[in-house]
Every structure is written in C-alpha cells, then in structure tokens.
Design an enzyme around this catalytic site. Structure first.
Site, PDB file in Angstrom:
ATOM      1  N   GLY A   1       3.549   1.165   3.999  1.00  0.00           N
ATOM      2  CA  GLY A   1       3.957  -0.174   4.424  1.00  0.00           C
ATOM      3  C   GLY A   1       3.844  -1.204   3.316  1.00  0.00           C
ATOM      4  O   GLY A   1       4.094  -2.387   3.546  1.00  0.00           O
ATOM      5  N   LYS A   2       3.464  -0.774   2.127  1.00  0.00           N
ATOM      6  CA  LYS A   2       3.155  -1.740   1.085  1.00  0.00           C
ATOM      7  C   LYS A   2       4.373  -2.040   0.182  1.00  0.00           C
ATOM      8  O   LYS A   2       5.409  -1.378   0.274  1.00  0.00           O
ATOM      9  CB  LYS A   2       1.988  -1.223   0.239  1.00  0.00           C
TER      10      LYS A   2
END
Ligand SMILES: *Cc1c(COP(=O)(O)O)cnc(C)c1O
Length: 390
Positions: free
Chosen positions: A187-188
């Site tokens: 998710g980064k």
C-alpha cells in the site's frame, strides 16, 4: 496514491531478468558463479541512498522490520523508554515492544504528527529515543523535535514508512534524525510487495543494522560466508533479490509518482479551500509532503461521520481515518498497551484528549497517481455538494 498503481512491464521485466540472466538467484549474498554480476538488492540500496542523499541504507523485509532493526542498531535495550506519537500505524509500537523497550505515547497537534510540547513533557530518566512519524506523507516538526532530542541527549529514529521522497526544509525525511525507517509494503508509495529500508549517516549504526538483519553476519571479506565473523546475536530480515529488482523498477517511478500526487492534492485542496465546513491539517513544510493523502478536518465527530457516510454513498472511500482508525490510533490499542504500567487500567481514549478529538473529526482521502482532471473535478464537486447538506 501508491506504487501498485504504476506497476507495468518495467517491474515484470525486472523480475524476468533475474530468471533469464541470473538463474533466479534470490539470495543477496554469494552465489557469484550463478548470478552473472546481477545484484538488484545492492543496486536498489545504492539508488535509494542517492535519492535520499544519505550515506548508508540497508534493505530489509518490511517497514516493521526496518523499525526493529534500527532500534537494535541504536542499541535500545529492554526497559528503555521510547517515545512515539498517538497517531501512527501499530507497527511503530510493535517494534518498540519487540526490542523489550517501553512505549510512551505523545499527543499529536494540528499537524497530525507529534506534538513537541507533549514530547518534552513525557521525557523521564529512562527515555532513550524518540520516534516521530511522518504520518500520511507529511513531515513532522523536526526542528523542534531535534532541539529537544539534543537537549536531553536522546536518539531520534524517524518512521518515514509513509514518506519516501518527502523532505523537510530540503532534507530527505528519514535522514534528519539518527536513523530512518521506510516501508515498501503493497500500500506504500513505492512497493516491493513486502520490504523496507533503514537509512543513516552513521557507519557504525549502519553496520550494526546490516549485521542484525543477517544473523549477525559481518560479511568479512577475508572469510568464506560459512566461517564469517560475528559480534552479536542477530535475526533474519534479509530482503531477497526479487524484491530488490521490484524496488529498483519502482524507485525509477518515484519522481513521477510524487509529481502527480502533488499536482492532484494541490488541485483538490484549491477546489475545497472555500468550503467553510472544512479545514486542513497544519502544514509543517507543504513543499516536502509526498501528498498521497488529503486530510479534511470537520468541526466535530458527528459531522465527520455524516460526511464519510455520504461520501461512501457516492462511491468514495477513505484512508486510515476513519475506516481503519483502530489500526492507526493508540487510543484503541487495548490489545497491547495495558501490559505496561503507565497504561494499565486506563481508558486509553481519554489519555490523549487532543489526539482523540483530532482523529475523530478527520477524514483522510487517498490521492491517486492516475486520477484524471475529470475524476478530480467529480470528487471535488461531490464534496462541495455533501458539505452544503451538512
Ligand atoms: C506501513 C507502516 C509501517 C510498517 O511497514 P510494513 O512494511 O507494512 O511492515 C510502519 N509505520 C508506519 C507509519 C507505516 O505506515
């Protein structure tokens, strides 16, 4: 928003190259006869260090691992107190607990990052380190935090897991304190599937990090790996070459990701500036934000909840707050904080009243790399409409 949006043939080719040219070697050390000089993890480190303009980085298996490895490299010991902020991902506190240290939690202020005044108030004789978090890509008040750290001779580990490429007064986030930790989970901002990195300008701390993350291996050039020297117990947090290859491909896209996010965030913010119901978090250094999130602050929780509900009806979600607040706010961490004396038997939601107020009336919108102008306009229009009905 994150690196997964921009995955394309480049990542695929980087992985295929490992199989086609390096016999699929996944271990970052050794296997020299098979790898044909292909060393993606080491190359990823070199490029990442260049982007941060920092002397040393070391790749590990996750951001959580990076935090733990950094705390080990800083020689944080059982019983030491480590101060971090109430609004962060659980991982920051998990890492403190993992090294046997005692987490001490501060309030956040309108920047939604560590409140330096409360930090100063929470320092005791046992305090050894501070972990400010650049939460949702925005720099913490580093000048104030560094001044306090210096005064009380404390170490600073920046949790920059959500802020690769961000800056504070021109300096890369994660390179201002003694060490920095980054995450490349899926998710980064850039992703290696799972992965992380520690950064420092201190050679000894870099070596301790590298050794700790590899069972204590010192990678002594005079010895074969099987007879390698060691000076401390370690663990295995090694990044593998598959992740290194993905990291290199993603890192090349970081300037594009940041550019798009900053464009989109500032456009949206511009459109929403005139809405009386909405305010924004304090800018500590607006230019340095990675801008993957726009946080809207409402007058109270009820208004924020109504807004979120209506936004959802229009097909829009949120990020961290309010939907995933229990993973990101210490006030809800009854599963881990009450094991420590200072939090036992306490109503955690009441311990940080200012933070509880701020996070409960905040709504965080994800900023996407690939949004078109029309999509941004539709979102802004929807928010305007909802706010008129509030
Ligand atoms: C994601 C994150 C971590 C942990 O990183 P992982 O790679 O998921 O282990 C730590 N701190 C913060 C603030 C994060 O957002």
């Amino acid at each position: 928003m994150p690196g997964f949006e921009v995955i394309d043939r480049k990542e695929e080719q980087a992985v295929m190259r490992l199989f086609q040219k390096a016999h699929g070697v996944m271990h970052r050390y050794g296997f020299d006869a098979l790898r044909n000089g292909i060393t993606p993890t080491a190359d990823f480190e070199q490029s990442f260090a260049k982007v941060l303009r920092v002397r040393y980085v070391h790749a590990v298996t996750s951001g959580t691992a990076a935090l733990k490895v950094a705390l080990k490299a800083l020689d944080i010991k059982p019983g030491d107190e480590v101060i971090t902020q109430s609004f962060t991902f659980v991982a920051t506190v998990e890492a403190i607990i993992e090294v046997g240290a005692i987490p001490v939690i501060t309030e956040i202020d309108e920047s939604l990052n560590m409140d330096p005044k409360d930090l100063a108030a929470k320092i005791t004789k046992k305090t050894r380190a501070i972990i400010p978090v650049h939460m949702l890509g925005a720099p913490a008040r580093m000048d104030e935090i560094m001044r306090i750290a210096k005064k009380y001779k404390l170490l600073v580990l920046e949790d920059a897991c959500e802020a690769p490429g961000g800056t504070y007064k021109g300096k890369a986030l994660g390179t201002i304190g003694d060490m920095g930790a980054f995450s490349f989970d899926f998710g980064k901002t850039i992703t290696t599937g799972e992965g992380g990195m520690v950064a420092t300008n201190n050679k000894e701390r870099y070596e301790r990090a590298k050794e700790y993350a590899d069972h204590g291996h010192q990678n002594n050039p005079k010895l074969p790996r099987a007879q390698d020297s060691r000076r401390m117990a370690g663990f295995n947090f090694r990044m593998m070459e598959l992740q290194g290859a993905l990291g290199l491909a993603q890192l090349a896209k970081l300037p594009f990701i940041l550019k798009k996010q900053r464009e989109h965030k500032s456009y949206l913010q511009q459109r929403l500036r005139e809405i009386p119901e909405i305010t924004f978090r304090d800018d500590v250094d607006a230019k340095g934000e990675i801008a993957d999130t726009l946080i809207l602050l409402f007058k109270d929780k009820k208004t924020a909840d109504t807004f979120t509900k209506k936004l959802k009806e229009h097909g829009y979600g949120n990020k961290n707050i309010p939907d995933a607040i229990s993973w990101h706010y210490a006030g809800t961490w009854t599963h881990m904080l009450p094991q420590f004396d200072r939090y036992r038997g306490k109503d955690l939601m009441k311990l940080w009243p200012r933070s509880t107020d701020l996070v409960s009336r905040a709504v965080a919108l994800p900023i996407m790399v690939k949004s078109s102008k029309a999509q941004l306009n539709r979102l802004a229009g929807t928010i305007l409409t909802i706010c008129k009905e509030l």
